[in-house]
Design an enzyme around this catalytic site. Sequence first.
Site: not given
Length: 240
Positions: A136, A141
């Site tokens: 990330h 993410e």
Amino acid sequence: MKIIVLKNKEVGKKAASIIANEIIKKPSLVIGLATGKTMIPFYKSLVSLYKKRILDFSKIITFNLDEYLGIDSTDPNSLRYYMNKHFFSKINIKEKNINFLEGKSKNINLMCRHYESKIKRIKIDIQILGIGKNGHIGFNEPGSKFNSGTRKVKLTNSTIKHNFKQFNSKIPKYAVTMGIKDITNARKIILLASGRNKAKVIAKTVNGPISTSIPASILQCHNKSIFIVDKSAASKLNSK
Ligand code: GLP
């Protein structure tokens, strides 16, 4: 993509020296900032350059990448608190030039839209990044779209585990983050990584396919991205 491999102690110093040169050339430099353990030596080096009167931060403008949701800037767990502690309170930056996502905003979507349009208007000259073990950047993410904007996101369990070791209170499961598009729009990007626990993800990011499963891999497409990594983080790279 340029890769610089250094001894652990040199990583933060090298990034600080690049920023220092840029501030000397352009005192009103617009910098995107990151948090995390990796960044602490970098901020220490910048503060020391300020104390030696080599750097003046009175004209710089900053945008931080992210903040936890539902947390106030005075909360010691907030990323804003981290930034005050390690950097802002130690230099002569003007409060009005600090831009931060508000974790406790009443209207998160609107706040994110304002933040993003300000970044578009002002344009980030240099974006500093760390990297999560899962690839990330900011709090984008795995699975985040490469054209994503500033928004509310759900944190993965591994990020929660890594980032909240010291949390005593309720652990936030959500955050607000600049999107991948906001990050890659920066003119220059410097990503820092140190330690063996980042070796796998650095190898995937640099040598692997460009894929949303490793959000940082999109940096392969940015013609002014520099990775400054220590020997441990570089230990699984194909070409050293
Ligand atoms: C958090 C931040 C990221 C940062 C990462 C790395 O997740 N949102 O921007 O890159 O931490 O943290 P560390 O340096 O502690 O490994």
